[in-house]
Scaffold this motif. Structure first.
Motif: not given
Ligand SMILES: Nc1nc2c(ncn2[C@@H]2O[C@H](COP(=O)(O)OP(=O)(O)OP(=O)(O)O)[C@@H](O)[C@H]2O)c(=O)[nH]1
Ligand SMILES: [Mg+2]
Length: 211
Positions: A110-111, A114, A138, A141
């Motif tokens: 989950q962002q 991060w 997805d 990143p």
């Protein structure tokens, strides 16, 4: 360098987990090399599944139950059976060919978690970027992150049942992965499949390391 999935005694250490760990811990003639590997990728792509599938020790998990509160942010359409998410990291260990110990660190997907990544990648020799062909973007990143910090990585498509099968070269093209970076199709639930991915990363990391 190739690492075989068996040892000199003919016992497959990856299949005879407990016995192997016992001999590994008591054999004083060996000096195993320990390395750190990061398993990254988007939300729910199978990072925890991979670490759990290959680890010869009970993996450390930091799973939290997902509730309706995260319905808006966490898209579960690709993984309707998923009930938990990693909030810090996964940790597992696997010994290859008796002298190479890989410590596996799974990142949270989950962002909002991060910020953990900078700590998790410290000292790692390389990373596996897991991808799902139904939501390829997805993994951007993670790709950007490892490109920017110069850490060797491989791309592993975790093939989910019922999703369309693609060739590795199609995935390479879709993600514009440079030719020297391995791209493979695997199944994070299958130990041998996940180990093949790790072996490919170790070989790639060795290739990328200056003499
Ligand atoms: N069919 C299928 N299901 C899978 C596969 N890999 C993982 N799953 C399922 O997909 C869901 C997601 O797996 P996780 O391992 O929790 O994913 P994750 O990347 O660790 O997720 P976060 O830590 O929340 O980002 C779980 O319900 C798994 O059982 C696969 O290869 N095939
Ligand atoms: Mg996870």
């Amino acid at each position: 360098m190739d690492y075989a999935v068996s040892d000199a005694t003919g016992v497959n250490p990856l299949l005879d987990g407990e016995e192997h760990i016992r001999s590994w811990q008591t054999d004083r003639s060996r000096a195993p090399i320990a390395t750190k590997i990061v398993v990254a990728g988007g939300f729910g792509v199978g990072k925890t599944t991979l670490v759990t599938a290959v680890s010869e020790i009970t993996p450390l998990q930091t799973e939290a139950l997902m509730t309706e509160a995260s319905e808006e942010t966490d898209d579960l359409t690709a993984t309707p059976g998923k009930t938990t998410t990693t909030v810090a990291m996964d940790f597992g260990r696997i010994t290859l060919d008796d002298d190479l110990v890989l410590y596996l660190f799974g990142t949270p997907g989950q962002q909002r978690f991060w910020f953990m990544w900078d700590d998790l990648v410290r000292g790692a020799i390389g990373a596996v970027v897991l991808a799902d062909t139904r939501r390829l973007k997805d993994c951007f990143p993670a790709l950007d992150y490892f490109e920017s910090c110069g850490l060797p990585y491989v791309v592993a498509v975790n093939h989910f049942d019922g999703s369309e099968r693609f060739e590795p070269e199609d995935v390479r093209e879709a993600l514009t992965i440079p030719p020297h970076i391995p791209v493979m199709i695997m199944d994070a639930r299958r130990r041998i499949s996940a180990i093949e991915t790790l072996l490919s990363l170790v070989a790639h990391a060795l290739d990328e390391t200056p003499e």
